[in-house]
Design an enzyme around this catalytic site. Structure first.
Site, PDB file in Angstrom:
ATOM      1  N   HIS A 197       0.841  -1.212   0.000  1.00  0.00           N
ATOM      2  CA  HIS A 197       0.000   0.000   0.000  1.00  0.00           C
ATOM      3  C   HIS A 197       0.871   1.256   0.000  1.00  0.00           C
ATOM      4  O   HIS A 197       0.433   2.303   0.479  1.00  0.00           O
ATOM      5  CB  HIS A 197      -0.948   0.025   1.202  1.00  0.00           C
ATOM      6  CG  HIS A 197      -1.654  -1.274   1.448  1.00  0.00           C
ATOM      7  ND1 HIS A 197      -2.873  -1.592   0.897  1.00  0.00           N
ATOM      8  CD2 HIS A 197      -1.275  -2.381   2.159  1.00  0.00           C
ATOM      9  CE1 HIS A 197      -3.227  -2.814   1.279  1.00  0.00           C
ATOM     10  NE2 HIS A 197      -2.273  -3.311   2.035  1.00  0.00           N
ATOM     11  N   SER A 237      14.816  21.006 -17.496  1.00  0.00           N
ATOM     12  CA  SER A 237      13.587  21.741 -17.786  1.00  0.00           C
ATOM     13  C   SER A 237      13.936  22.942 -18.646  1.00  0.00           C
ATOM     14  O   SER A 237      14.995  23.551 -18.471  1.00  0.00           O
ATOM     15  CB  SER A 237      12.960  22.203 -16.475  1.00  0.00           C
ATOM     16  OG  SER A 237      12.101  23.306 -16.700  1.00  0.00           O
ATOM     17  N   LYS A 250      15.901  21.958 -12.352  1.00  0.00           N
ATOM     18  CA  LYS A 250      15.250  20.665 -12.526  1.00  0.00           C
ATOM     19  C   LYS A 250      16.143  19.610 -13.169  1.00  0.00           C
ATOM     20  O   LYS A 250      16.926  19.888 -14.062  1.00  0.00           O
ATOM     21  CB  LYS A 250      13.990  20.805 -13.400  1.00  0.00           C
ATOM     22  CG  LYS A 250      12.838  21.521 -12.772  1.00  0.00           C
ATOM     23  CD  LYS A 250      12.312  20.889 -11.489  1.00  0.00           C
ATOM     24  CE  LYS A 250      11.721  19.510 -11.704  1.00  0.00           C
ATOM     25  NZ  LYS A 250      10.464  19.565 -12.467  1.00  0.00           N
ATOM     26  N   GLU A 269       9.700   7.935 -16.970  1.00  0.00           N
ATOM     27  CA  GLU A 269       8.312   8.335 -17.226  1.00  0.00           C
ATOM     28  C   GLU A 269       7.816   7.791 -18.562  1.00  0.00           C
ATOM     29  O   GLU A 269       6.672   7.335 -18.682  1.00  0.00           O
ATOM     30  CB  GLU A 269       8.193   9.861 -17.216  1.00  0.00           C
ATOM     31  CG  GLU A 269       8.362  10.454 -15.836  1.00  0.00           C
ATOM     32  CD  GLU A 269       8.481  11.959 -15.899  1.00  0.00           C
ATOM     33  OE1 GLU A 269       7.565  12.648 -15.441  1.00  0.00           O
ATOM     34  OE2 GLU A 269       9.495  12.470 -16.424  1.00  0.00           O
TER      35      GLU A 269
END
Ligand code: ARG
Length: 471
Positions: free
Chosen positions: A155, A276, A282, A289
């Site tokens: 979980h 970024s 960043k 992803e």
């Protein structure tokens, strides 16, 4: 000029060709189409349908066409509807009248099914090899990190400490099921449809068994209608690639989490991260992803093909042309994802201190306390209750769990040792468990499995069925 000018005249509307053309994508089948055509021509010669001289002319023209296609000098014509028509046109230009015999006893229906099986046999094996490469990277990383441990989660809540090697291997085993599926799919699809003709076979003395053997298939079709309409192998391949994509997606998702500041369990190497365009600070985990994001597209290809297939009457229908783009795209996307993921995993920097610190909270050893009581005769449910109320007490009254354990009559000083950092993970000793002893055994078995699987992939589609499970 069309292939069916005899029946319909030269009246096909321009917009029909624009709508029905498949050449832009089925060019990828060129080498398979040539291989299939050469097998067919040799079959025609063996059956005496063309003479040895005619076969030599046809084979020469096919060779030259192959060279032109490989060398990028093949001149496609506006009327080339698909790769099969383009090749036949060129062979006829080169070989003259004899070229008109190439398609004897054959239809594009059995031809395209043959081509696609040859393509899938080769490309799925290549995908499987890339999976094994990623697995070997996971194994190497597992060897390197030794006895580093981290919290195991259920979980997404900290549950019990596990070795990092164990966690990495968990992804490795999921991938071994992907290899198994790919190998079995290759073995199942390795059946030649050539000789089924348009749908019913032929009046000419073809020998589909010999042609199948020549093309390296394990055998020929049993039923000509089934042979030209069966795309089960494409659906199976798309499922295999989807589930493989799901596994890469889950691994990607974990690396997205682990590389966040909140977790801080890994640093992704700069070569496998991106920046970024606006935020100078960043560093983004785009490979992880996209490994996650591609899964949606792969699943879409699978469901799209199943929807295409579900309403089709026997035998060939032009709808079947829709089998190719999803297959090509899934093979390509998964191929890239595997290589990029292997590179990213191979260069990850594991933040061992951070992982271990997260796993050293005393409450992750709660079950060890309960099992300690169980070993001393207390029924487990009762022990669970005792430890559960100590944990609650510790949280509510802000008293360290160790102090409460120390003071408890059934636990005491001996039990406190279980809460020491790094102790709990060593107590997972059962086969397949997360502690150092079973993990060492597991890694040995995994290493062996990789060797066996590499051989199975090389043998897949060779006509020798792979041993079940490859163990
Ligand atoms: N381009 C077609 C396909 O991919 C080839 C077979 C065409 N057959 C036909 N009867 N029109 O399925």
């Amino acid at each position: 000029m069309t292939l069916w000018e005899g029946r319909l005249g030269s009246t096909t509307a321009a917009e029909v060709l624009a709508f029905t053309v498949s050449l832009p994508f089925d060019r990828r089948l060129a080498s398979d189409d040539l291989r299939g055509s050469k097998g067919h021509v040799r079959g025609l010669a063996r059956s005496g349908i063309v003479t040895a001289d005619e076969a030599a002319l046809l084979l020469g023209a096919l060779d030259r066409t192959e060279d032109e296609l490989a060398g990028g000098t093949f001149a496609f014509q506006p009327g080339d509807e698909d790769i099969h028509t383009a090749v036949e046109r060129r062979v006829t230009e080169i070989a003259g009248d004899v070229g008109a015999k190439l398609h004897t006893g054959r239809s594009r229906n059995d031809q395209v099914a043959t081509d696609l099986r040859l393509y899938a046999r080769r490309e799925l094996a290549e995908v499987a090899r890339r999976v094994v490469h990623l697995q070997s990277v996971l194994l190497r990383r597992a060897e390197e990190v030794g006895e580093t441990y981290l919290p195991g989660y259920t979980h997404l809540q900290r549950a019990q400490p596990v070795l990092l090697a164990h966690h990495l291997m968990a992804h490795g085993w999921a991938l071994s099921r992907d290899v198994d599926r790919l190998v079995h799919t290759i073995d199942r699809l390795n059946v030649s449809p050539l000789g089924a003709g348009a749908l019913a076979g032929s009046s000419l003395p073809l020998d589909p068994d010999a042609v199948a053997a020549e093309l390296g298939f394990a055998g020929r079709f049993e039923n000509s209608l089934d042979a030209v309409s069966d795309r089960d192998f494409v659906a199976e391949a798309l499922f295999d690639l989807s589930l493989l994509g799901v596994h890469l997606s889950r691994l990607g998702e974990e690396l997205v989490l682990w590389s966040s500041e909140e977790f801080g369990f890994v640093k992704i190497d700069n070569a496998f991260a991106t920046g970024s365009s606006m935020l100078p600070q960043k560093k983004n985990p785009d490979v992880a992803e996209l490994a996650r994001g591609k899964a949606g597209r792969l699943i879409g290809h699978l469901t799209g093909l199943l929807a295409t297939l579900k309403g089709l009457p026997l035998a060939y229908n032009r709808d079947l042309q829709e089998d190719k783009e999803p297959l090509f795209d899934s093979v390509e996307q998964v191929g890239h994802a595997l290589v990029a993921t292997a590179g990213m995993v191979g260069t990850l920097e594991f933040e061992a201190a951070r992982m271990q610190q997260a796993a050293d909270g005393p409450s992750v050893a709660a079950v060890d306390l309960a099992e300690w009581l169980t070993e001393r005769g207390m029924p487990f449910r009762q022990a669970h209750g005792v430890v559960g109320s100590l944990v609650r007490d510790s949280l509510e009254r802000h008293v360290p769990l160790g102090e409460l354990v120390q003071a408890h009559p059934a636990l005491g000083a001996d039990a406190v040792g279980l809460l020491e950092p790094g102790v709990a993970v060593t107590r997972r000793t059962t086969p397949g468990g997360a502690g150092p002893k079973p993990v060492a055994v597991q890694m040995e078995r995994f290493r062996h499995r990789l060797e066996v699987d590499a051989k199975r992939i090389d043998g897949a589609g060779s006509g020798v069925p792979s041993p079940p499970e490859g163990r």
